[in-house]
Write a protein that holds these residues in place. Structure first.
Motif, mmCIF file in Angstrom:
data_model
loop_
_atom_site.group_PDB
_atom_site.id
_atom_site.type_symbol
_atom_site.label_atom_id
_atom_site.label_comp_id
_atom_site.label_asym_id
_atom_site.label_seq_id
_atom_site.Cartn_x
_atom_site.Cartn_y
_atom_site.Cartn_z
ATOM 1 N N TRP A 165 -12.656 -3.470 0.216
ATOM 2 C CA TRP A 165 -13.503 -2.920 -0.854
ATOM 3 C C TRP A 165 -12.940 -1.591 -1.357
ATOM 4 N N SER A 166 -12.498 -0.735 -0.419
ATOM 5 C CA SER A 166 -11.903 0.553 -0.799
ATOM 6 C C SER A 166 -10.653 0.334 -1.635
ATOM 7 N N MET A 167 -9.841 -0.629 -1.233
ATOM 8 C CA MET A 167 -8.631 -0.961 -1.981
ATOM 9 C C MET A 167 -9.001 -1.434 -3.390
ATOM 10 N N ALA A 168 -10.105 -2.168 -3.504
ATOM 11 C CA ALA A 168 -10.529 -2.674 -4.815
ATOM 12 C C ALA A 168 -10.914 -1.536 -5.746
ATOM 13 N N GLN A 169 -11.486 -0.471 -5.210
ATOM 14 C CA GLN A 169 -11.879 0.661 -6.060
ATOM 15 C C GLN A 169 -10.665 1.486 -6.493
ATOM 16 N N LEU A 170 -9.640 1.527 -5.657
ATOM 17 C CA LEU A 170 -8.482 2.383 -5.926
ATOM 18 C C LEU A 170 -7.337 1.651 -6.614
ATOM 19 N N GLY A 171 -7.227 0.341 -6.403
ATOM 20 C CA GLY A 171 -6.144 -0.419 -7.022
ATOM 21 C C GLY A 171 -4.934 -0.549 -6.118
ATOM 22 N N TRP A 172 -3.943 -1.296 -6.620
ATOM 23 C CA TRP A 172 -2.793 -1.645 -5.797
ATOM 24 C C TRP A 172 -1.846 -0.478 -5.520
ATOM 25 N N ILE A 173 -1.919 0.598 -6.292
ATOM 26 C CA ILE A 173 -1.026 1.743 -6.046
ATOM 27 C C ILE A 173 -1.734 2.806 -5.213
ATOM 28 N N ALA A 174 -2.867 3.281 -5.724
ATOM 29 C CA ALA A 174 -3.579 4.375 -5.047
ATOM 30 C C ALA A 174 -4.155 3.947 -3.702
ATOM 31 N N GLY A 175 -4.554 2.668 -3.548
ATOM 32 C CA GLY A 175 -5.152 2.202 -2.295
ATOM 33 C C GLY A 175 -4.214 2.322 -1.109
ATOM 34 N N PRO A 176 -3.061 1.645 -1.128
ATOM 35 C CA PRO A 176 -2.119 1.780 -0.002
ATOM 36 C C PRO A 176 -1.631 3.216 0.188
ATOM 37 N N LEU A 177 -1.428 3.938 -0.934
ATOM 38 C CA LEU A 177 -0.951 5.319 -0.827
ATOM 39 C C LEU A 177 -1.966 6.185 -0.098
ATOM 40 N N ALA A 178 -3.255 6.001 -0.398
ATOM 41 C CA ALA A 178 -4.302 6.783 0.266
ATOM 42 C C ALA A 178 -4.312 6.502 1.762
ATOM 43 N N MET A 179 -4.138 5.246 2.157
ATOM 44 C CA MET A 179 -4.126 4.904 3.589
ATOM 45 C C MET A 179 -2.961 5.581 4.300
ATOM 46 N N VAL A 180 -1.798 5.566 3.680
ATOM 47 C CA VAL A 180 -0.622 6.183 4.299
ATOM 48 C C VAL A 180 -0.804 7.702 4.406
ATOM 49 N N ILE A 181 -1.376 8.315 3.372
ATOM 50 C CA ILE A 181 -1.593 9.768 3.386
ATOM 51 C C ILE A 181 -2.579 10.149 4.489
ATOM 52 N N PHE A 182 -3.699 9.439 4.585
ATOM 53 C CA PHE A 182 -4.681 9.745 5.626
ATOM 54 C C PHE A 182 -4.088 9.531 7.018
ATOM 55 N N ALA A 183 -3.265 8.497 7.177
ATOM 56 C CA ALA A 183 -2.612 8.259 8.469
ATOM 57 C C ALA A 183 -1.670 9.407 8.821
ATOM 58 N N SER A 184 -0.917 9.909 7.830
ATOM 59 C CA SER A 184 0.031 11.006 8.061
ATOM 60 C C SER A 184 -0.698 12.294 8.436
ATOM 61 N N VAL A 185 -1.788 12.588 7.745
ATOM 62 C CA VAL A 185 -2.571 13.793 8.051
ATOM 63 C C VAL A 185 -3.160 13.703 9.453
ATOM 64 N N THR A 186 -3.673 12.524 9.799
ATOM 65 C CA THR A 186 -4.249 12.330 11.133
ATOM 66 C C THR A 186 -3.191 12.511 12.214
ATOM 67 N N LEU A 187 -2.007 11.958 12.004
ATOM 68 C CA LEU A 187 -0.943 12.079 12.999
ATOM 69 C C LEU A 187 -0.494 13.527 13.148
ATOM 70 N N PHE A 188 -0.402 14.256 12.032
ATOM 71 C CA PHE A 188 -0.032 15.671 12.087
ATOM 72 C C PHE A 188 -1.075 16.465 12.868
#
Length: 359
Positions: free
Chosen positions: A51-74
């Motif tokens: 559902w989150s991916m549907a609101q953000l679309g095919w570009i912003a959705g995966p990018l947001a997941m990767v960014i949040f994962a990177s911040v969490t790992l840092f």
């Protein structure tokens, strides 16, 4: 005192006299830490990522997941080095919780302020797990009803009894002495989280193959106003952020690890493995869910009935969710129990003082 990077990556073992709690036997390994982390990270929220991916679309959705994962790992890498603190007079001390680490680094005032936000977050997670488990149990009942009476049937059921059942189970499991005693529960919960994630992913792939094409767009769900779109995007980002919540219990997990090797090195390795694994799962589950349903992606692929058949597989996936949430609840609640037990031991004069009755 400023530590070099070499010092931070090496933890000097505590001498028995220096360890404030020498009676605790720490037996955790890389794999038990991975189990705790995956139990804390992969919640039922993974099924809302489509559902989150549907609101953000095919570009912003995966990018947001990767960014949040990177911040969490840092953030986890920084926290891993806060498990122990140098003391020039008494040697290194062990922080058993996030609050103790804040107290050591920033002082008691900041620890008290931080305590409010931490406990609101932990309480909120426990409530969310209780509600979600009830929804999943109710979903099993609804799935069977739809299978018997058709997809248009009015299959409505209450969650109250399911919440009470979940609470009764947690009342029993909460008697575990501390975080060190729930490792087996976390391993089972981690296996369950992978199981229902695989089911959601597999159903998404099957639906895409059945459709014969990939649904969705680069801009996500279209709305009538920009305010509505902004609100939905904010909700989607909040769901993704909620999918990486385990930093609050990281130090409690690290405190279960035996050494050598140094616990901070083991924890960094476990965090890296877990976050990379979960992010790949998130991308596949969210991506194929969106590809299967496009703008009509439900809030939860299993309890929202993006899928109706095979009903037995939906039932199995929801049962896995409930079992996982049973373990996840303990991962987020044990720090709350430990905090209040410590407060009772240290601050409650009535329980700690000796009273004499003179005849």
């Amino acid at each position: 005192m400023v530590l070099s990077s070499a010092d931070k990556n090496h933890e000097t073992p505590l001498l028995p006299a220096q360890d404030p709690e020498p009676f605790i036997k720490r037996t955790g390994t890389l794999w038990t830490a991975v189990a705790h982390i995956i139990t804390g990270v992969i919640g039922s929220g993974v099924l809302s990522l489509a559902w989150s991916m549907a609101q953000l679309g095919w570009i912003a959705g995966p990018l947001a997941m990767v960014i949040f994962a990177s911040v969490t790992l840092f953030a986890t890498f920084l926290l891993c080095d806060c498990h122990r603190g140098p003391d020039p007079e008494y040697g290194p001390g062990r922080n058993r919780s996030y609050l103790e680490a804040v107290d050591m680094c920033l002082g008691k005032t900041n620890a008290w302020a931080c305590s409010l936000f931490i406990h609101v977050g932990l309480y909120g997670t426990a409530i969310a797990y209780t509600v979600t488990s009830a929804i999943s149990m109710r979903a099993i009942q609804k799935s069977n009803c739809y299978h018997r009476e058709g997809h248009e049937a009015a299959c409505e059921y209450s969650d109250t009894y399911y919440m009470l059942i979940f609470g009764a189970v947690q009342l029993i499991l909460s008697q575990a002495p501390d975080f060190h005693n729930i490792q087996s529960l976390s391993v089972i919960a981690a296996v369950m989280s992978f199981a229902y994630s695989f089911i959601g992913f597999g159903l998404g792939v099957a639906k895409v193959i059945g459709n014969g094409f990939v649904m969705g767009s680069f801009s996500g769900v279209s709305t009538t106003t920009s305010i509505e779109k902004m609100w939905l995007v904010a909700q989607a980002l909040g769901d993704i952020a909620f999918a990486y919540p385990y930093s609050l219990v990281l130090i409690e997990i690290q405190d279960t690890l035996k050494s050598p090797p140094p616990a901070n090195q083991t924890m960094k390795k476990a965090s890296t493995m877990s976050i990379i694994t979960t992010t790949i799962f998130y991308l596949f589950c969210g991506g194929f869910g969106y590809a299967a349903f496009g703008d009509n992606t439900p809030g939860n692929l299993l309890t929202g009935f993006g899928f109706y058949e095979p009903y037995w597989l939906i039932d199995l996936a929801n049962a896995f969710i409930v079992i996982h949430l049973v373990g996840g609840y303990q991962v987020y609640s044990q720090p709350i129990f430990a905090h209040f037990e410590k407060w009772i031991c240290e601050e409650n004069g009535f329980l700690n003082n000796e009273f004499y009755h003179c005849l």
